[in-house]
Design an enzyme around this catalytic site. Structure first.
Site, mmCIF file in Angstrom:
data_model
loop_
_atom_site.group_PDB
_atom_site.id
_atom_site.type_symbol
_atom_site.label_atom_id
_atom_site.label_comp_id
_atom_site.label_asym_id
_atom_site.label_seq_id
_atom_site.Cartn_x
_atom_site.Cartn_y
_atom_site.Cartn_z
ATOM 1 N N ARG A 1 17.431 81.280 -6.919
ATOM 2 C CA ARG A 1 18.057 80.553 -6.218
ATOM 3 C C ARG A 1 17.925 80.078 -4.752
ATOM 4 O O ARG A 1 17.770 79.228 -4.175
ATOM 5 C CB ARG A 1 19.285 79.590 -6.674
ATOM 6 C CG ARG A 1 20.061 79.902 -7.797
ATOM 7 C CD ARG A 1 21.340 79.328 -8.117
ATOM 8 N NE ARG A 1 22.356 77.854 -6.878
ATOM 9 C CZ ARG A 1 21.762 76.810 -8.090
ATOM 10 N NH1 ARG A 1 21.937 76.766 -9.394
ATOM 11 N NH2 ARG A 1 22.573 75.449 -6.891
ATOM 12 N N TRP B 1 22.004 80.164 1.919
ATOM 13 C CA TRP B 1 20.674 79.670 1.817
ATOM 14 C C TRP B 1 21.433 78.995 3.682
ATOM 15 O O TRP B 1 22.293 77.343 3.127
ATOM 16 C CB TRP B 1 20.479 78.713 1.055
ATOM 17 C CG TRP B 1 18.655 78.302 1.199
ATOM 18 C CD1 TRP B 1 17.625 79.192 0.773
ATOM 19 C CD2 TRP B 1 18.671 77.529 2.068
ATOM 20 N NE1 TRP B 1 16.588 78.157 1.735
ATOM 21 C CE2 TRP B 1 17.156 76.888 1.501
ATOM 22 C CE3 TRP B 1 19.175 76.448 2.602
ATOM 23 C CZ2 TRP B 1 16.236 76.274 2.399
ATOM 24 C CZ3 TRP B 1 18.590 75.327 2.434
ATOM 25 C CH2 TRP B 1 17.277 74.615 2.405
ATOM 26 N N LYS C 1 1.982 75.336 -7.462
ATOM 27 C CA LYS C 1 2.214 76.612 -8.675
ATOM 28 C C LYS C 1 1.543 77.239 -7.358
ATOM 29 O O LYS C 1 2.165 78.438 -7.243
ATOM 30 C CB LYS C 1 1.819 76.906 -9.467
ATOM 31 C CG LYS C 1 2.633 76.404 -10.892
ATOM 32 C CD LYS C 1 4.347 76.391 -10.691
ATOM 33 C CE LYS C 1 4.712 75.895 -9.903
ATOM 34 N NZ LYS C 1 5.659 74.694 -10.898
ATOM 35 N N LYS D 1 15.619 77.374 -6.039
ATOM 36 C CA LYS D 1 15.710 76.478 -7.276
ATOM 37 C C LYS D 1 16.564 75.020 -7.624
ATOM 38 O O LYS D 1 15.601 74.888 -7.939
ATOM 39 C CB LYS D 1 16.472 77.866 -8.350
ATOM 40 C CG LYS D 1 16.204 76.876 -9.995
ATOM 41 C CD LYS D 1 14.762 77.277 -10.086
ATOM 42 C CE LYS D 1 14.669 76.914 -11.525
ATOM 43 N NZ LYS D 1 13.205 77.209 -11.728
HETATM 44 O O1 M6R Z 1 16.024 70.803 -10.891
HETATM 45 P P1 M6R Z 1 14.656 70.182 -10.621
HETATM 46 O O2 M6R Z 1 13.959 70.109 -11.866
HETATM 47 O O3 M6R Z 1 15.426 67.997 -10.103
HETATM 48 O O4 M6R Z 1 13.862 70.524 -9.413
HETATM 49 C C1 M6R Z 1 13.027 69.232 -8.421
HETATM 50 C C2 M6R Z 1 12.261 70.093 -7.806
HETATM 51 O O5 M6R Z 1 12.467 71.222 -7.221
HETATM 52 C C3 M6R Z 1 11.747 71.426 -8.664
HETATM 53 O O6 M6R Z 1 10.620 70.983 -9.700
HETATM 54 C C4 M6R Z 1 10.245 72.103 -7.996
HETATM 55 O O7 M6R Z 1 9.892 71.516 -6.461
HETATM 56 C C5 M6R Z 1 9.559 73.121 -8.766
HETATM 57 N N1 M6R Z 1 11.090 74.714 -8.607
HETATM 58 C C6 M6R Z 1 8.850 73.831 -8.023
HETATM 59 O O8 M6R Z 1 7.832 74.836 -9.152
#
Ligand code: M6R
Length: 611
Positions: free
Chosen positions: A27, A74, A488, A606
């Site tokens: 995370r 964090w 990515k 995360k």
């Molecule tokens: O848990 P969520 O789908 O709401 O998270 C949204 C974004 O923080 C998440 O998709 C983020 O952009 C990705 N970890 C990137 O790979």
């Protein structure tokens, strides 16, 4: 973001807490700490840096105790250092607090407590909590926590232990800071995320906003902050511990990329009937056919990768359902005066179901009378309690910070949602819908074919790992594929990358191109294929190295591309699922060549539970 764990039972809590913290490392965090209660009272250890440093401190100076709290921090208020790491203690050293989130009124509370003689040692907002509990403690720590909660403003999840009351752990949640109680045999676990519990139990109770839970080794008592009892039975989660292991892969991200065929299959399971009709009625709660026939607009929101999945959904819904579809980042939606009303269906997409901006956007949509459909991977998460119906993605636990399999699962859910709505509203001839549904059921095999290209992609990645900047191009339903490919790459390799709608290139970004700036273009079949081929030719004319995700037999692409990553032909509406896999692998191999921390990229968490 921060991670919280707690244990109470017959065993030594320290190895359990360290193991659970290790399972939350993904995370994102910058320091870690632990506090236990034993015959000597409250004891703890904490350290800036990775969990391994705390483990080595504990190796030199061991702790034990059958009740304890652990935390990965964090940093928000105060630098990452040993002192600011959690747990935070009161003046007497008998109360320890771990905390996720932000206490908005900490400055004023801190001044007041200082005037009363409390001594603060850290720069954190968290430390006010332990001192506030101490100031309210008249012999009943639960009551003291209750009084403290009444004074705190902000979003938080917190855990408290007191050596004056060594038989219970106390937790409270306000806002988007998840807390889950894991029920064991004569032992109880608490964590801020499910993977931390899977080793020990799958019987879980999700703590909701405005709730407090007092946990003993033989059970838990759930109440509102004010003390009103709440009955909630434990829920058995279907995820298992093996899903949260690397299983021989070098990184979780690689494992999760390779899980995509089975994740797509799982997300489709039971949702396409034997006649190839998509039927989601049983899962959509109050979002029934009549309601779906009455809506006049669709609005989709989410953050990061979830936003990109939503964009694919936007093209699908426009094409198959013919309604106006708006797409907005959740962080913009919440402040952008969104025009949604009772005739609007809002789709909020979130893997975790806990992202602060997405949750706030969902609340605003509900507040304006819209119907809210959540698309989510985590059963019982915040989003799933707000929405009118949940379309679950069945991705299982995703440990790599970079979303991969959950993106594919979200796009699969978008396909299902579009096919369902189109059938209910009769916007596309049933035969065509069935044709798409049948093609959808063949997607797992198509993704498998792409994953077999991993070695070729690795070879291309070696050359690209020298690049300073990479441009990803796509059009129409593969424009979000380009955005996702760029996201990515930048998040795990730290190479600057932009995703662009290829037609926009000549309105600015083409100025970036030279022989050192690779262009990755998604050029698969469909009505924009020729258009994007022209855009790629423009990039080629500026000497940019060209890498195309394309069909192996496309002679036009072969003429122009320096490298081709072949993907099978599928219905153009379904192509994003197949086309994104090579971009995920490209980012992975580039980051691995560069020696980056693939699963835990710097500065990232995360789940983003703060605004
Ligand atoms: O848990 P969520 O789908 O709401 O998270 C949204 C974004 O923080 C998440 O998709 C983020 O952009 C990705 N970890 C990137 O790979």
């Amino acid at each position: 973001m921060c991670g919280i764990v707690g244990y109470i039972g017959q065993r030594d809590s320290v190895p359990i807490i360290l193991d659970s913290l290790a399972r939350l490392e993904y995370r994102g965090y910058d320091s870690a700490g632990i506090a236990v209660i034993n015959e000597q009272g409250l004891r703890g250890s904490k350290s800036v840096g990775k969990l391994a440093r705390l483990v080595s401190l504990l190796h030199d100076d061991p702790l034990h105790g059958s009740i304890g709290l652990g935390h990965t921090r964090w940093a928000t208020h105060g630098r990452p250092n040993d002192v600011n790491a959690h747990p935070h203690l009161d003046c007497s050293g008998s109360i320890a607090v771990v905390h996720n989130g932000i206490i908005e009124n900490y400055a004023e509370l801190r001044e007041r407590l200082k005037a009363q003689g409390h001594r603060f040692v850290s720069e954190t907002d968290t430390e006010v909590i332990s001192h506030l509990i101490e100031s309210h403690d008249k012999g009943d720590v639960v009551e003291a926590v209750r009084r403290t909660l009444a004074e705190l403003r902000g979003a938080f999840g917190l855990g408290v232990i007191s050596s004056k009351d060594p038989s219970r752990l106390i937790f409270a949640r306000n806002g988007a800071s998840p807390l889950i109680v894991g029920v064991g045999e004569n032992e109880m676990f608490v964590a801020s995320d499910i993977p931390a519990l899977l080793q020990y139990t799958r019987e879980t109770v999700v703590i909701q906003e405005g709730e407090m839970v007092v946990v003993g080794s033989d059970g838990y008592k759930l109440t509102s902050f004010e003390g009103a009892p709440i009955e909630r039975k434990a829920l058995r989660i279907t995820w298992n511990a093996a899903q949260a292991e690397k299983s021989g892969y070098k990184h979780f991200m690689l494992k999760e990329i390779f899980e995509q065929p089975s994740v797509v299959k799982e997300t489709l399971a039971g949702r396409i009937d034997e006649d190839y009709d998509v039927r989601l009625e049983p899962e959509l709660g109050s979002i029934d056919d009549e309601l779906l026939r009455s809506i006049s607009k669709i609005c989709i929101t989410g953050c990061g990768t979830a936003y990109h999945a939503g964009m694919v959904g936007m093209y699908l819904l426009r094409s198959l359902v013919g309604l106006p579809v708006e797409m907005e980042l959740a962080s913009e939606f919440r402040y952008g005066d969104p025009v949604v009303d009772p005739a609007t269906l809002v789709l909020a997409i979130s893997q975790s179901g806990e992202t602060a901006d997405t949750i706030e956007a969902a609340k605003i949509a509900k507040g304006r009378g819209a119907t809210l459909l959540g698309v989510c991977n985590v059963v019982g998460s915040h989003l799933t309690r707000l929405d009118d119906g949940t379309l679950y993605t069945r991705g299982g636990p995703e440990i790599g910070v970079a979303a991969t399999k959950t993106y594919t699962a979200q796009v699969t859910a978008m396909i299902l949602a579009a096919l369902h709505l189109a059938r209910v509203r009769g916007t596309v001839p049933p035969q065509r819908l069935r044709e798409i549904a049948r093609a959808t059921s063949l997607l797992p095999a198509a993704v498998d074919v792409v994953l077999n290209e991993s070695d070729r992609i690795k070879r291309i990645a070696r050359t690209m790992s020298e690049a300073q900047s990479v441009l990803f191009l796509g059009r129409y339903i593969n424009y979000p594929t380009a955005l996702e490919g760029a996201l990515k790459l930048k998040e795990i390799s730290y190479i600057h990358a932009e995703g662009y709608a290829a037609g926009e290139m000549k309105h600015g970004p083409i100025a970036l191109l030279d022989r050192r700036t690779p262009v990755v273009a998604v050029v698969t079949s469909g009505h924009v294929r020729e258009k994007i081929l022209s855009n790629v030719a423009e990039a080629k004319a500026r000497e940019a190295p060209i890498i195309c995700v394309a069909h192996a037999d496309d002679a036009d692409v072969a003429d122009i591309a320096d490298e081709i990553i072949p993907v099978p032909r599928v219905d153009p509406l379904l192509a994003p699922i197949v086309n994104v896999a090579p971009l995920q692998l490209l980012a992975y191999h580039i980051a691995d060549f560069k020696g980056c921390d693939v699963d835990q990229p710097r500065n990232l968490a995360k789940t983003v539970t703060v605004e």
